[in-house]
Design an enzyme around this catalytic site. Structure first.
Site, mmCIF file in Angstrom:
data_model
loop_
_atom_site.group_PDB
_atom_site.id
_atom_site.type_symbol
_atom_site.label_atom_id
_atom_site.label_comp_id
_atom_site.label_asym_id
_atom_site.label_seq_id
_atom_site.Cartn_x
_atom_site.Cartn_y
_atom_site.Cartn_z
ATOM 1 N N HIS A 188 -5.968 8.162 -6.129
ATOM 2 C CA HIS A 188 -5.356 6.870 -6.446
ATOM 3 C C HIS A 188 -5.920 6.268 -7.717
ATOM 4 C CE1 HIS A 188 -3.729 7.307 -2.441
ATOM 5 N NE2 HIS A 188 -2.740 6.606 -2.933
ATOM 6 N N GLU A 427 6.143 11.695 4.116
ATOM 7 C CA GLU A 427 5.007 12.287 3.393
ATOM 8 C C GLU A 427 4.177 13.201 4.288
ATOM 9 O OE1 GLU A 427 2.569 9.130 1.779
ATOM 10 O OE2 GLU A 427 2.819 7.901 3.555
ATOM 11 N N ASP A 451 1.245 12.955 -0.922
ATOM 12 C CA ASP A 451 0.725 13.371 0.378
ATOM 13 C C ASP A 451 1.514 14.541 0.942
ATOM 14 O OD1 ASP A 451 -1.573 11.867 0.994
ATOM 15 O OD2 ASP A 451 -0.335 10.079 1.236
ATOM 16 N N CYS A 498 9.006 8.470 -4.295
ATOM 17 C CA CYS A 498 8.093 7.525 -4.952
ATOM 18 C C CYS A 498 6.745 8.158 -5.266
ATOM 19 C CB CYS A 498 7.924 6.267 -4.121
ATOM 20 S SG CYS A 498 7.150 6.565 -2.525
HETATM 21 C C1 PEP Z 1 2.579 9.611 -1.827
HETATM 22 O O1 PEP Z 1 1.830 10.038 -0.948
HETATM 23 O O2 PEP Z 1 3.311 10.329 -2.517
HETATM 24 C C2 PEP Z 1 2.630 8.155 -2.109
HETATM 25 C C3 PEP Z 1 3.536 7.652 -2.905
HETATM 26 O O3 PEP Z 1 1.694 7.375 -1.545
HETATM 27 P P1 PEP Z 1 0.163 7.370 -2.014
HETATM 28 O O4 PEP Z 1 0.049 8.146 -3.290
HETATM 29 O O5 PEP Z 1 -0.238 5.940 -2.198
HETATM 30 O O6 PEP Z 1 -0.535 8.017 -0.870
HETATM 31 MG MG MG Z 2 0.955 8.691 0.479
#
Ligand code: PEP
Ligand code: MG
Length: 542
Positions: A188, A427, A451, A498
């Site tokens: 992140h 995910e 994920d 996303c």
């Molecule tokens: C993902 O897992 O692709 C997602 C958008 O959520 P995060 O990256 O915050 O886990």
């Molecule tokens: Mg995620």
């Protein structure tokens, strides 16, 4: 001039001085003092301020999360007043003739180590508490507010590693680039660098003695130049200028439709971590926000954000987006997003552990507070809600029951809200496999490819050693995406992406051919993705 290389997270050039950021206790300097009485006095005052702060936090928490959850602040007060802890601090100041900050930090470290080594789970858990109270006192002593990490000058931040909670507190205006010794391209912190649109290198062998030196981060080649020669400096300034011009060219796409050459329209949205990212979204001309990672509100706070503070954040984003869609994902902490005050127990395998919706369905008070804030904010714009880390239909039904409860409470209180669209993140491979059933329960799917790649390939996205085989283009991942889109569409769900893969230019066409309805990308990638979409022609089907 010295040169090192790392893995680049975002293309671009940054030029500035290096600030070597060291975490928590290590930031405390050991300073010899003459007047130990004065240091003890400073410590006593800071201790009283900490106790006052904890009392206030306790009162606030009792109201918001109930007495049982607030009790942690009482425990902290007791620890601050504990005779052994106080004596140890005073003793270090007197015997070593050092500053109060150093004495408190050292005592915090010593006690925390001692607790962690005890053969008693309760006492082990106190290790984090004693660190926490020591940090509180040190911060009061040194007048450090959270967020005061950076000075006045914009800098290149160098660090061993950066947690999302640290990154999110840095002032974007003061941050030119990150360079870290460790870290993974899929973490992140890396995602935040993309959202903030700053070059970043990970896995770079930085040296502490470079602190304060002029440097260049070249996100194209993944190089850090320290004390650059004048010729190179000028060359890089020219490259920065070229980048600026290229960005300006993309600006011509503002106001244009996200449509392929043969007329297929895509909704192109942006991902954000908080209110401060909204100007970037507006500047990017995204048609909406496809992922508001609401957990950053929690990561930025020192305590559970209240319903009111969340309401203001969601309302501000919705109002600023002026009717464009804002999809807020409910709390997704755990794994690499750790929040101290949640006091989550250490887990061997946090990515597969107690995180995201699992926490919300267990600690329903926290979930209800967030849902109330979201529904209240829905009256001020076009908010949708989505839930992370879903693995079963049963979870969705549990969520719906809690949502119904929240709506009933708001009805009784006469609080207005809209009938918001609700969706889930796809995910986990489990969610993909039951996506046909899930589609009957919700309005939309948003595929979290970060994920989904991690769980499909069984590769920890945080493990930089595996970055080279963390392959979101793997046929297994792409087939999962295809299957999700097909199953979603069968039952009237629109489907978006996303995760970071949504911005991958090599796949834009593939996703459109698969039938994707929406792509949500970092604000930085909105216009480049628009450019791709507008250059695509989908092969005609037979
Ligand atoms: C993902 O897992 O692709 C997602 C958008 O959520 P995060 O990256 O915050 O886990
Ligand atoms: Mg995620």
């Amino acid at each position: 001039m010295e040169t090192i290389t790392g893995k680049s997270i975002l293309k671009g050039i940054a030029i500035g001085r290096i600030l070597f950021y060291q975490k928590g206790q290590q930031q405390v300097k050991r300073v010899k003092v003459e007047d130990t009485g004065r240091e003890i006095g400073r410590y006593e005052m800071a201790k009283e301020t900490a106790i006052r702060q904890l009392n206030e936090l306790y009162q606030k928490a009792v109201k918001e999360v109930g007495e049982a959850n607030a009790a942690v602040f009482e425990v902290h007060t007791m620890m601050i007043e504990d005779g052994d802890y106080v004596d140890a601090i005073v003793n270090i100041i007197e015997s070593q003739q050092v500053n109060a900050e150093f004495a408190v930090a050292t005592t915090g470290d010593n006690f925390s180590k001692m607790f962690a080594e005890m053969d008693d789970e309760y006492m082990q858990a106190r290790a984090a508490d004693v660190k926490d109270i020591s940090e509180r006192i040190v911060n009061i002593l040194s007048g450090t507010e959270s967020g005061g990490i950076l000075g006045d000058e914009p800098v290149i931040v160098a660090a061993d590693d950066l947690a999302p909670s640290e990154t999110v507190q840095m002032d974007k205006e003061k941050l030119l680039a990150f360079v870290t010794r460790y870290g993974s391209a899929n973490s992140h912190t890396a995602i935040l660098a993309r959202t903030m649109n700053i070059p970043a290198l990970i896995d770079a062998p930085i040296q502490e003695e470079w602190d304060g030196k002029l440097a260049i981060v070249d996100g194209y080649s993944g190089t850090l130049y320290v004390d650059p020669e004048e010729g190179l400096l000028n060359q890089m300034k020219e490259r920065q200028e070229e980048d600026r011009k290229a960005r300006e060219m993309l600006h011509e796409l503002k106001g244009k439709e996200d449509i392929t050459l043969d007329g297929k329209k895509i909704r192109l949205y942006a991902n954000i971590g908080g209110v401060k990212d909204v100007p970037g979204v507006l500047a990017s001309d995204a048609a909406g926000i496809g992922l508001f990672r609401s957990e950053f509100l929690y990561l930025e706070s020192e305590d559970y954000p209240s319903e009111e503070s969340q309401f203001i954040a969601y309302k501000t984003v919705a109002a600023n987006m002026a009717g464009r869609k804002v999809i807020v994902r409910t709390l997704d902490i755990g794994a690499d997003k750790q929040v101290d005050y949640f006091k989550l127990a250490h887990e061997e395998n946090p990515a597969m552990g107690y995180r995201a919706i699992r926490i919300c369905l267990d600690r329903i008070d926290i979930f209800k507070t967030q849902l109330r804030a979201l529904f209240r904010a829905s009256a001020f714009g076009n908010i949708s809600i989505m839930y992370p880390m879903i693995i079963s239909v049963d979870e969705v039904r549990q969520i719906k029951k809690i949502v119904d409860l929240v709506k009933k409470e708001l009805d009784v209180q006469g609080v207005p809200y809209k009938d918001v669209e609700q969706g889930i993140m796809i995910e986990t491979p489990a969610a993909v496999m039951v996506s046909e059933e899930l589609a009957k329960e919700v309005d939309f799917f948003s595929i979290g490819t970060n994920d989904l790649t991690q769980y499909t390939l069984a590769i920890d996205r945080q493990n930089s050693k595996l970055d080279n085989i963390y392959d979101s283009h793997h046929p297994a991942v792409l087939r999962m995406i295809q299957m999700t889109i097909e199953n979603g569409h069968k039952h009237g769900c629109w489907v978006g992406i996303c995760g970071e893969l949504g911005a991958d230019p090599a796949l834009t066409k593939t996703f459109i051919e698969m039938g994707i309805d929406e792509l949500s990308v970092s604000p930085t990638f909105v216009l480049p993705t628009r450019k791709n979409i507008r250059e695509i022609r989908i092969e005609k089907e037979e």
